[in-house]
Write an enzyme that holds these catalytic residues in place. Sequence first.
Site, PDB file in Angstrom:
ATOM      1  N   ASP A   1      74.545 -31.752  21.175  1.00 45.61           N
ATOM      2  CA  ASP A   1      73.103 -31.482  21.286  1.00 45.61           C
ATOM      3  C   ASP A   1      72.570 -31.182  19.885  1.00 45.61           C
ATOM      4  OD1 ASP A   1      70.574 -30.704  22.052  1.00 45.61           O
ATOM      5  OD2 ASP A   1      71.178 -28.929  23.163  1.00 45.61           O
TER       6      ASP A   1
ATOM      7  N   CYS B   1      66.772 -34.363  21.298  1.00 42.62           N
ATOM      8  CA  CYS B   1      65.336 -34.042  21.323  1.00 42.62           C
ATOM      9  C   CYS B   1      64.555 -35.041  20.473  1.00 42.62           C
ATOM     10  CB  CYS B   1      65.107 -32.614  20.846  1.00 42.62           C
ATOM     11  SG  CYS B   1      65.801 -32.289  19.214  1.00 42.62           S
TER      12      CYS B   1
ATOM     13  N   GLU C   1      79.096 -24.340  16.043  1.00 45.02           N
ATOM     14  CA  GLU C   1      77.719 -24.070  15.631  1.00 45.02           C
ATOM     15  C   GLU C   1      77.715 -23.546  14.201  1.00 45.02           C
ATOM     16  OE1 GLU C   1      74.412 -24.095  16.923  1.00 45.02           O
ATOM     17  OE2 GLU C   1      73.970 -23.124  15.006  1.00 45.02           O
TER      18      GLU C   1
HETATM   19  N1  SAH Z   1      72.843 -26.672  22.688  1.00 43.70           N
HETATM   20  C1  SAH Z   1      71.989 -25.545  22.357  1.00 43.70           C
HETATM   21  C2  SAH Z   1      71.303 -25.654  20.986  1.00 43.70           C
HETATM   22  C3  SAH Z   1      70.803 -26.976  20.532  1.00 43.70           C
HETATM   23  S1  SAH Z   1      69.741 -26.899  19.113  1.00 43.70           S
HETATM   24  C4  SAH Z   1      70.997 -25.296  23.455  1.00 43.70           C
HETATM   25  O1  SAH Z   1      70.805 -26.100  24.360  1.00 43.70           O
HETATM   26  O2  SAH Z   1      70.385 -24.214  23.459  1.00 43.70           O
HETATM   27  C5  SAH Z   1      70.770 -27.550  17.845  1.00 43.70           C
HETATM   28  C6  SAH Z   1      71.718 -26.533  17.239  1.00 43.70           C
HETATM   29  O3  SAH Z   1      72.485 -27.188  16.225  1.00 43.70           O
HETATM   30  C7  SAH Z   1      71.064 -25.339  16.559  1.00 43.70           C
HETATM   31  O4  SAH Z   1      71.575 -24.149  17.116  1.00 43.70           O
HETATM   32  C8  SAH Z   1      71.465 -25.471  15.077  1.00 43.70           C
HETATM   33  O5  SAH Z   1      71.694 -24.218  14.440  1.00 43.70           O
HETATM   34  C9  SAH Z   1      72.741 -26.253  15.178  1.00 43.70           C
HETATM   35  N2  SAH Z   1      73.128 -27.028  13.991  1.00 43.70           N
HETATM   36  C10 SAH Z   1      72.304 -27.661  13.116  1.00 43.70           C
HETATM   37  N3  SAH Z   1      73.046 -28.347  12.198  1.00 43.70           N
HETATM   38  C11 SAH Z   1      74.349 -28.124  12.495  1.00 43.70           C
HETATM   39  C12 SAH Z   1      75.576 -28.582  11.920  1.00 43.70           C
HETATM   40  N4  SAH Z   1      75.577 -29.388  10.858  1.00 43.70           N
HETATM   41  N5  SAH Z   1      76.738 -28.194  12.502  1.00 43.70           N
HETATM   42  C13 SAH Z   1      76.722 -27.387  13.587  1.00 43.70           C
HETATM   43  N6  SAH Z   1      75.579 -26.928  14.173  1.00 43.70           N
HETATM   44  C14 SAH Z   1      74.411 -27.280  13.642  1.00 43.70           C
END
Ligand code: SAH
Length: 418
Positions: free
Chosen positions: A348, A375, A281
């Site tokens: 995700d 999403c 993350e």
């Molecule tokens: N799987 C989790 C969150 C999904 S939302 C759940 O179900 O609650 C998508 C997430 O991706 C967010 O927390 C965002 O901070 C993260 N994110 C966005 N761009 C990213 C990147 N380039 N590398 C890693 N994480 C990222």
Amino acid sequence: MREQKAGTNKEAAGTHSRLSGICPVAASCGGCDLQGIRYEEQLRQKDRKLKKLLSGLADEIHPILGMKDPLHYRCKVNAAFGLDRKGNPVMGRYEKDSHFIVKTPSCMIEDETADEIASVIFSLLRSFHIRVYDEDSGHGLLRHVQIRRGFATGQYMVTLVCASPVFPSKQNFVRALRERFPQVSTIILNVNDRRTSMVLGERNITLYGKGFIEDSLCGCTFRLSPGSFYQVNPLQTQKLYETALRYAGLSGKEQVLDAYCGTGTIGIIAARRAGEVTGVELNGDAVRDAIWNARRNEVRNIRFVKMDATDYMEMLSTKAASGRRGAPDRLQKKDAEKMFHPDVLILDPPRSGTTPRFIDTAARLAPDRIVYVSCNPETLTRDLKRFRARGYRVKEVQGVDLFPFTEHVETVCLLTHK
Ligand code: SAH
């Protein structure tokens, strides 16, 4: 939990035929795009959308999982405070694509108690001499109130977003609010003194309670703090995660990578049925909450890496390649110990989807199964095409209606080697 399938459940159809166009501010408020459309028809529309995009790409597309009761599902409410055109204080939601506040004392899709809390806060302002913030002049104090509910725990968190850290008679204000709503277990003052359309500022001052609340999902407990990401519809999220885990097909031994893991929810739930899990993350606050969540659930076979998901995949792939070439001396010992080769990849990503480099590297790492939680059906389709071109087959697609009365569609897909 009972599952509802689009067009297959008479009870759902009977209950929701009445649910159309009953919100008086539907036309101006930016919240719901599908007002005026019966719920079972909304589900059919979402099914049609997924079929249109994914037929020919996926082996099987299951009917979307809808809600038995699709009202008041949002466990996170943002009420905006400001001045109307005559200079009187107003509370409501922003009009579509603008910063004009539409008066909405209650909302069809938001948690009803959260709406009541926001209305009571509005009614307390005058006696506490609290001025609402005026975007044009930059004067005034209260900008937003964010209310989150731990669905299973019944705890409420109230975040008062203010232009200054000085809140008049704050202890009396806290007492007045808690007298009306004892279920409010924490109250936070968030300082946002910038001219910005972002709701939350960076500084949080806890006025009451622990500064966070908890919720339970799929048998695990998770912490919600003001800025942390957590799905707003926990009942449907549980269905989403259960489907994702079923697709992951864990037997207790697998190495699992949870990419874009947020506060670690999916990975922590998966860890109980896996050998080892790594969550990746980019957001540092989310990683901090994820580590806390893992400890809270006494899950020890998970670790979190704060890194760009694509960069992490490339690092894994490089390590795997040098490991295969039999050159352990080129690996740091601690890296070699941490050598991690996912059997199952769960991703995700945000609405923009993942990157071509992520997909190409994932294909080189060749996990047996990939579970893609999305999403945004459009970016999902684009990414699935690339996965297919790199040797994966999309076996199953399951839509889950996380956001009734809006156009959003959440989807989970299972990919396996061709
Ligand atoms: N799987 C989790 C969150 C999904 S939302 C759940 O179900 O609650 C998508 C997430 O991706 C967010 O927390 C965002 O901070 C993260 N994110 C966005 N761009 C990213 C990147 N380039 N590398 C890693 N994480 C990222």
